[in-house]
Design a protein around this motif. Structure first.
Motif, PDB file in Angstrom:
ATOM      1  N   GLN A 126       0.883  -1.173   0.000  1.00 24.01           N
ATOM      2  CA  GLN A 126       0.000   0.000   0.000  1.00 24.01           C
ATOM      3  C   GLN A 126       0.912   1.210   0.000  1.00 24.01           C
ATOM      4  OE1 GLN A 126      -3.112  -0.334  -0.367  1.00 24.01           O
ATOM      5  NE2 GLN A 126      -3.336  -2.519   0.064  1.00 24.01           N
ATOM      6  N   PHE A 127       0.641   2.151  -0.861  1.00 30.23           N
ATOM      7  CA  PHE A 127       1.657   3.150  -1.201  1.00 30.23           C
ATOM      8  C   PHE A 127       2.045   4.042  -0.022  1.00 30.23           C
ATOM      9  CE2 PHE A 127      -1.967   2.860  -4.231  1.00 30.23           C
ATOM     10  CZ  PHE A 127      -1.568   1.659  -4.794  1.00 30.23           C
ATOM     11  N   ASN A 128       1.090   4.270   0.908  1.00 36.19           N
ATOM     12  CA  ASN A 128       1.409   5.057   2.114  1.00 36.19           C
ATOM     13  C   ASN A 128       1.970   6.435   1.802  1.00 36.19           C
ATOM     14  OD1 ASN A 128       0.721   2.748   3.496  1.00 36.19           O
ATOM     15  ND2 ASN A 128       2.805   2.160   3.992  1.00 36.19           N
ATOM     16  N   LEU A 129       1.460   7.093   0.765  1.00 43.39           N
ATOM     17  CA  LEU A 129       1.905   8.470   0.507  1.00 43.39           C
ATOM     18  C   LEU A 129       1.271   9.408   1.536  1.00 43.39           C
ATOM     19  CD1 LEU A 129       1.612   8.524  -3.381  1.00 43.39           C
ATOM     20  CD2 LEU A 129       3.689   8.346  -2.002  1.00 43.39           C
ATOM     21  N   PHE A 130       1.847  10.593   1.686  1.00 41.88           N
ATOM     22  CA  PHE A 130       1.233  11.601   2.566  1.00 41.88           C
ATOM     23  C   PHE A 130       0.047  12.194   1.803  1.00 41.88           C
ATOM     24  CE2 PHE A 130       5.947  12.087   3.445  1.00 41.88           C
ATOM     25  CZ  PHE A 130       5.945  11.248   4.549  1.00 41.88           C
ATOM     26  N   PRO A 131      -1.192  11.904   2.239  1.00 44.42           N
ATOM     27  CA  PRO A 131      -2.367  12.262   1.425  1.00 44.42           C
ATOM     28  C   PRO A 131      -2.601  13.771   1.339  1.00 44.42           C
ATOM     29  CG  PRO A 131      -3.058  11.358   3.550  1.00 44.42           C
ATOM     30  CD  PRO A 131      -1.562  11.223   3.482  1.00 44.42           C
ATOM     31  N   ASN A 132      -2.125  14.492   2.352  1.00 50.57           N
ATOM     32  CA  ASN A 132      -2.373  15.929   2.395  1.00 50.57           C
ATOM     33  C   ASN A 132      -1.298  16.744   1.681  1.00 50.57           C
ATOM     34  OD1 ASN A 132      -0.543  15.006   4.309  1.00 50.57           O
ATOM     35  ND2 ASN A 132      -0.800  16.820   5.590  1.00 50.57           N
ATOM     36  N   MET A 133      -0.340  16.054   1.050  1.00 47.40           N
ATOM     37  CA  MET A 133       0.752  16.765   0.364  1.00 47.40           C
ATOM     38  C   MET A 133       0.733  16.431  -1.117  1.00 47.40           C
ATOM     39  SD  MET A 133       3.963  16.082   2.875  1.00 47.40           S
ATOM     40  CE  MET A 133       3.799  16.295   4.654  1.00 47.40           C
ATOM     41  N   LYS A 134       1.049  17.443  -1.921  1.00 47.18           N
ATOM     42  CA  LYS A 134       1.181  17.201  -3.346  1.00 47.18           C
ATOM     43  C   LYS A 134       2.398  16.301  -3.614  1.00 47.18           C
ATOM     44  CE  LYS A 134      -1.109  21.401  -4.849  1.00 47.18           C
ATOM     45  NZ  LYS A 134      -0.967  22.755  -5.426  1.00 47.18           N
ATOM     46  N   VAL A 135       2.460  15.811  -4.837  1.00 52.86           N
ATOM     47  CA  VAL A 135       3.529  14.880  -5.211  1.00 52.86           C
ATOM     48  C   VAL A 135       4.911  15.453  -4.887  1.00 52.86           C
ATOM     49  CG1 VAL A 135       4.680  13.848  -7.213  1.00 52.86           C
ATOM     50  CG2 VAL A 135       2.191  13.620  -6.930  1.00 52.86           C
ATOM     51  N   SER A 162      -3.585   7.424 -10.351  1.00 50.99           N
ATOM     52  CA  SER A 162      -3.919   5.994 -10.345  1.00 50.99           C
ATOM     53  C   SER A 162      -3.023   5.286  -9.318  1.00 50.99           C
ATOM     54  CB  SER A 162      -3.680   5.389 -11.719  1.00 50.99           C
ATOM     55  OG  SER A 162      -2.290   5.238 -11.948  1.00 50.99           O
ATOM     56  N   GLY A 163      -3.409   4.064  -8.982  1.00 54.15           N
ATOM     57  CA  GLY A 163      -2.580   3.275  -8.065  1.00 54.15           C
ATOM     58  C   GLY A 163      -1.162   3.091  -8.576  1.00 54.15           C
ATOM     59  N   GLY A 164      -1.032   2.845  -9.872  1.00 53.13           N
ATOM     60  CA  GLY A 164       0.306   2.653 -10.447  1.00 53.13           C
ATOM     61  C   GLY A 164       1.143   3.912 -10.360  1.00 53.13           C
ATOM     62  N   GLN A 165       0.482   5.056 -10.597  1.00 52.72           N
ATOM     63  CA  GLN A 165       1.211   6.326 -10.480  1.00 52.72           C
ATOM     64  C   GLN A 165       1.588   6.592  -9.022  1.00 52.72           C
ATOM     65  OE1 GLN A 165      -1.829   8.679 -12.345  1.00 52.72           O
ATOM     66  NE2 GLN A 165      -0.781   8.699 -14.332  1.00 52.72           N
ATOM     67  N   GLN A 166       0.669   6.304  -8.112  1.00 52.66           N
ATOM     68  CA  GLN A 166       0.995   6.498  -6.691  1.00 52.66           C
ATOM     69  C   GLN A 166       2.177   5.629  -6.279  1.00 52.66           C
ATOM     70  OE1 GLN A 166      -2.224   6.789  -3.745  1.00 52.66           O
ATOM     71  NE2 GLN A 166      -3.668   6.731  -5.444  1.00 52.66           N
ATOM     72  N   GLN A 167       2.207   4.417  -6.799  1.00 51.76           N
ATOM     73  CA  GLN A 167       3.309   3.543  -6.407  1.00 51.76           C
ATOM     74  C   GLN A 167       4.625   4.056  -6.996  1.00 51.76           C
ATOM     75  OE1 GLN A 167       4.176   2.057  -4.047  1.00 51.76           O
ATOM     76  NE2 GLN A 167       3.487  -0.070  -4.090  1.00 51.76           N
ATOM     77  N   ARG A 168       4.576   4.637  -8.184  1.00 55.52           N
ATOM     78  CA  ARG A 168       5.802   5.214  -8.753  1.00 55.52           C
ATOM     79  C   ARG A 168       6.250   6.438  -7.948  1.00 55.52           C
ATOM     80  NH1 ARG A 168       3.003   5.005 -14.283  1.00 55.52           N
ATOM     81  NH2 ARG A 168       4.413   6.647 -14.965  1.00 55.52           N
ATOM     82  N   VAL A 169       5.293   7.204  -7.417  1.00 57.36           N
ATOM     83  CA  VAL A 169       5.664   8.309  -6.505  1.00 57.36           C
ATOM     84  C   VAL A 169       6.334   7.732  -5.257  1.00 57.36           C
ATOM     85  CG1 VAL A 169       4.822  10.188  -5.033  1.00 57.36           C
ATOM     86  CG2 VAL A 169       3.813   9.841  -7.302  1.00 57.36           C
ATOM     87  N   ALA A 170       5.769   6.645  -4.747  1.00 57.06           N
ATOM     88  CA  ALA A 170       6.334   6.045  -3.527  1.00 57.06           C
ATOM     89  C   ALA A 170       7.764   5.553  -3.773  1.00 57.06           C
ATOM     90  CB  ALA A 170       5.442   4.891  -3.053  1.00 57.06           C
ATOM     91  N   ILE A 171       8.016   5.020  -4.950  1.00 51.18           N
ATOM     92  CA  ILE A 171       9.377   4.579  -5.292  1.00 51.18           C
ATOM     93  C   ILE A 171      10.312   5.796  -5.348  1.00 51.18           C
ATOM     94  CG2 ILE A 171      10.806   3.592  -7.133  1.00 51.18           C
ATOM     95  CD1 ILE A 171       8.253   1.836  -7.815  1.00 51.18           C
ATOM     96  N   ALA A 172       9.853   6.854  -6.018  1.00 51.77           N
ATOM     97  CA  ALA A 172      10.672   8.075  -6.105  1.00 51.77           C
ATOM     98  C   ALA A 172      10.903   8.675  -4.716  1.00 51.77           C
ATOM     99  CB  ALA A 172       9.981   9.095  -7.014  1.00 51.77           C
ATOM    100  N   ARG A 173       9.858   8.625  -3.880  1.00 51.11           N
ATOM    101  CA  ARG A 173       9.997   9.178  -2.529  1.00 51.11           C
ATOM    102  C   ARG A 173      11.047   8.409  -1.732  1.00 51.11           C
ATOM    103  NH1 ARG A 173       5.158   9.034   1.802  1.00 51.11           N
ATOM    104  NH2 ARG A 173       5.564   6.828   1.448  1.00 51.11           N
ATOM    105  N   ALA A 174      11.055   7.096  -1.875  1.00 58.32           N
ATOM    106  CA  ALA A 174      12.070   6.301  -1.170  1.00 58.32           C
ATOM    107  C   ALA A 174      13.467   6.669  -1.676  1.00 58.32           C
ATOM    108  CB  ALA A 174      11.800   4.817  -1.357  1.00 58.32           C
ATOM    109  N   LEU A 175      13.610   6.825  -3.001  1.00 58.48           N
ATOM    110  CA  LEU A 175      14.930   7.138  -3.565  1.00 58.48           C
ATOM    111  C   LEU A 175      15.400   8.539  -3.190  1.00 58.48           C
ATOM    112  CD1 LEU A 175      14.560   5.596  -7.142  1.00 58.48           C
ATOM    113  CD2 LEU A 175      15.799   4.648  -5.186  1.00 58.48           C
TER     114      LEU A 175
END
Ligand code: ADP
Ligand code: MG
Length: 274
Positions: A118-127, A171-184
């Motif tokens: 589950q991508f666990n992005l910060f929902p209240n923050m933009k990409v 989309s879920g796929g885009q969110q997961q790519r944000v999560a990958i970028a966020r980790a990096l």
């Protein structure tokens, strides 16, 4: 995408340079129990710097537990874990191993980035801010430097045009790519990936796997990956570890594990998932 990624341009952190080919992760006789359930059983394994190692095995065999131990979301009952040469949850004091303080754990954990199912992005923050928040607050990077790096990483994961959106607009796929970028964005030495495509609609899986293939091919980051995507595992892995009941049943190069496994248990598992 150019082969000259932002990750390659960055010099290694001078504090903790990995020695080429050295062990980045080492589990030494690690046991983890939940009550009477022995989830990891005297587990030894290591991942060398720059390598891509994939963990496969049935549900409940302890794969996520390994990653959660590395993230210090869980604590081992016995044994030690080393990351980049340092004990993760222990410190050496007067020649003895003692439980580490929070500061030590935080420093060692800086080597590690994780992407969850589950991508666990910060929902209240933009990409953009999802990518800059931790580098600014945890690493003390300037906002400008963090944003420059965030833009490079969004290009790497193919999301430049979505920089000003909120996670729910993706989309879920885009969110997961944000999560990958966020980790990096935290410049980890190792990226932990726990079934990162399992929660995605089938048509979104390939895009995320392509991004990970690119990262594996064009950067020198170490990867420890739990996945049921066996073609992906075959493509990117230097080594595959087959888990069963908290132990490594067998390990080897992907051609060996997928093509000619030693154990019937591995054969059964592969025929069920392939
Ligand atoms: N927080 C927890 N409390 C109790 N049992 C847990 C907990 N987390 C995991 N387990 C148990 O540990 C075992 C291994 O789980 P896990 O590492 O998630 O396996 P995998 O990722 O290989 O499916 C399972 O039996 C699971 O039920
Ligand atoms: Mg799991």
């Amino acid at each position: 995408m150019s082969a000259d990624t932002p990750l390659q341009k960055e010099p290694e952190s001078s504090q903790n340079p990995p020695v080429d080919g050295s062990e980045l992760i080492r589990f030494d006789k690690v046991t983890k129990r939940f009550g009477s359930n022995v989830v990891l059983d005297n587990l030894d394994f290591s991942v060398d710097s720059g390598k891509h190692v994939t963990l496969i095995g049935p549900s409940g065999s302890g794969k996520t537990t390994i990653l959660r131990l590395l993230m210090t979301l869980l604590k081992a009952d016995e044994g030690t874990i080393k990351v980049n040469g340092d004990y993760l949850t222990h410190e050496e004091k007067n020649g003895k191993l003692v439980p580490a303080g929070e500061k030590h754990i935080r420093e060692v954990r800086k080597n590690i980035g994780m992407v969850f199912q589950q991508f666990n992005l910060f929902p209240n923050m933009k990409v953009l801010r999802n990518l800059t928040e931790a580098p600014v607050t945890v690493l003390g990077m300037s906002k400008e430097a963090a944003e420059e790096r965030a833009r490079d990483l969004l290009e790497l994961v193919g999301l430049t045009e979505h920089i000003d959106k909120y996670p729910t607009q993706l989309s879920g796929g885009q969110q997961q790519r944000v999560a990958i970028a966020r980790a990096l964005a935290m410049r980890p030495k190792v990226l932990l990936l726990d079934e990162v495509t399992s929660a995605l609609d089938p048509e979104l899986v390939a895009g995320v796997l392509d991004v990970l293939r690119d990262i594996a091919r064009t950067t020198d980051i170490t990867m420890l990956c739990v996945t049921h995507e066996m073609n992906f595992a075959r493509d990117i892995s230097d080594a595959v570890l087959m888990f069963d009941k908290g132990r490594v049943l067998e390990s080897g190069p992907p051609e060996k594990i997928f093509g000619d496994p030693e154990h019937d248990r591995t054969r059964e598992f592969l025929s069920a998932v392939l």
